[in-house]
Design a protein around this motif. Sequence first.
Motif, PDB file in Angstrom:
ATOM      1  N   LYS A 103       0.839  -1.188   0.000  1.00  0.00           N
ATOM      2  CA  LYS A 103       0.000   0.000   0.000  1.00  0.00           C
ATOM      3  C   LYS A 103       0.882   1.250   0.000  1.00  0.00           C
ATOM      4  CE  LYS A 103      -3.987  -2.024   2.359  1.00  0.00           C
ATOM      5  NZ  LYS A 103      -4.894  -1.924   3.539  1.00  0.00           N
ATOM      6  N   PHE A 104       0.359   2.317  -0.555  1.00  0.00           N
ATOM      7  CA  PHE A 104       1.106   3.585  -0.596  1.00  0.00           C
ATOM      8  C   PHE A 104       0.136   4.714  -0.282  1.00  0.00           C
ATOM      9  CE2 PHE A 104       3.028   7.298  -2.680  1.00  0.00           C
ATOM     10  CZ  PHE A 104       4.335   7.213  -2.204  1.00  0.00           C
ATOM     11  N   SER A 105       0.341   5.354   0.857  1.00  0.00           N
ATOM     12  CA  SER A 105      -0.552   6.435   1.266  1.00  0.00           C
ATOM     13  C   SER A 105       0.056   7.814   1.036  1.00  0.00           C
ATOM     14  CB  SER A 105      -0.916   6.280   2.752  1.00  0.00           C
ATOM     15  OG  SER A 105       0.258   6.246   3.555  1.00  0.00           O
ATOM     16  N   GLY A 106       1.340   7.861   0.707  1.00  0.00           N
ATOM     17  CA  GLY A 106       2.005   9.142   0.463  1.00  0.00           C
ATOM     18  C   GLY A 106       3.503   8.983   0.535  1.00  0.00           C
ATOM     19  N   ILE A 107       4.214  10.050   0.171  1.00  0.00           N
ATOM     20  CA  ILE A 107       5.668   9.950   0.104  1.00  0.00           C
ATOM     21  C   ILE A 107       6.297   9.718   1.471  1.00  0.00           C
ATOM     22  CG2 ILE A 107       5.890  11.285  -2.011  1.00  0.00           C
ATOM     23  CD1 ILE A 107       6.496  13.728  -0.337  1.00  0.00           C
ATOM     24  N   GLU A 108       5.548   9.990   2.546  1.00  0.00           N
ATOM     25  CA  GLU A 108       6.075   9.728   3.885  1.00  0.00           C
ATOM     26  C   GLU A 108       6.291   8.231   4.113  1.00  0.00           C
ATOM     27  OE1 GLU A 108       1.598   9.991   4.016  1.00  0.00           O
ATOM     28  OE2 GLU A 108       3.226  11.246   3.242  1.00  0.00           O
ATOM     29  N   ASP A 109       5.671   7.394   3.283  1.00  0.00           N
ATOM     30  CA  ASP A 109       5.865   5.940   3.395  1.00  0.00           C
ATOM     31  C   ASP A 109       7.293   5.533   3.034  1.00  0.00           C
ATOM     32  OD1 ASP A 109       3.238   5.815   4.082  1.00  0.00           O
ATOM     33  OD2 ASP A 109       2.556   4.778   2.267  1.00  0.00           O
ATOM     34  N   ASN A 130      11.703  16.929   0.457  1.00  0.00           N
ATOM     35  CA  ASN A 130      10.548  16.466   1.222  1.00  0.00           C
ATOM     36  C   ASN A 130      10.919  15.991   2.630  1.00  0.00           C
ATOM     37  OD1 ASN A 130       8.030  16.356  -0.735  1.00  0.00           O
ATOM     38  ND2 ASN A 130       9.800  15.705  -1.937  1.00  0.00           N
ATOM     39  N   VAL A 173       3.678   5.000  -8.239  1.00  0.00           N
ATOM     40  CA  VAL A 173       2.961   5.677  -7.162  1.00  0.00           C
ATOM     41  C   VAL A 173       3.247   7.176  -7.084  1.00  0.00           C
ATOM     42  CG1 VAL A 173       2.734   3.607  -5.743  1.00  0.00           C
ATOM     43  CG2 VAL A 173       4.765   5.049  -5.468  1.00  0.00           C
ATOM     44  N   LYS A 174       4.316   7.638  -7.726  1.00  0.00           N
ATOM     45  CA  LYS A 174       4.646   9.062  -7.656  1.00  0.00           C
ATOM     46  C   LYS A 174       5.542   9.450  -8.826  1.00  0.00           C
ATOM     47  CE  LYS A 174       5.173  13.206  -5.756  1.00  0.00           C
ATOM     48  NZ  LYS A 174       4.052  14.163  -5.617  1.00  0.00           N
TER      49      LYS A 174
END
Length: 285
Positions: A103-109, A130, A173-174
């Motif tokens: 799962k990927f919820s954002g770059i903080e992962d 970031n 994802v990004k």
Amino acid sequence: MDKLKIAVQKSGRLHDDSMQILKDIGISIDNGKDQLKAAARNFPLEVFYLRNGDIPQYLRDGVVDVAIIGENVLYEKGEDIVVKERLGFSKCKVSIAIPKSKKFSGIEDLEGKRIATSYPNTVTKFLDDNNINAQIHLINGSVEIAPNIGLADAIVDIVSSGSTLFKNNLKEVKVLLKSEAVLAASPKISDEVNVILNRLLFRIQSVLKGRGFRYVLMNAPTNKVAEIIEVLPGMRSPTVLPLAQEGWSSLHTVIDKNDFWNIIDELKAKGAEGILVCPIENLVV
């Protein structure tokens, strides 16, 4: 006689697109199989076939005067090099990808994760911007396999169609940056060679403008011409010529290729028929 030395990628899609635009601007290259340098027959130009990653340094050192190169390579290795023209082909993205099962919820992962890439400077800039701490594993080639063999938690690599990611059970994802081919110049280019570069740029810009426009011809009742002209987003006033059939005229104009389908129904509704759309090889404005 001075010659413009231009570097292109040795092989691959960017090579093919680079050679095509040189052909489109009327330059004939005498290049045999496996040659690393070739001369043009009809323009003061020499082509150097080089590894993409080496080109920024060749530009910086003045070994070549200009290069057709991906923006992504300049971002990684040559931010100090001047871009003379964006060329609009060989488009791709530099993106983060992770296993499909994750799962990927954002770059903080990405905090504390291992990232495999052949673009360490690009990834470092992104992480620093970031405020993310992650381990970078430098890999040259076959980056996509890294998560599958336990070497990394994510990768950063070029994405074109996404098929390579799919085959390796990865998902994008990004997007870190979008890239296309550009014409970049050496900071050491001489005034004499810069004159030749300006001639080359003029030809390239004419071809690029032509690719973005279409020549449109249509017939219409003469009493409808004024209404049709109102909806034509042409460069200036279209050419209007009388047809052999009394009461009819032919309109000729140039429009942005992306505008045509937006106005075709309106043109037909106002009486235009026999509409012909032609590509333009060169457009000099």
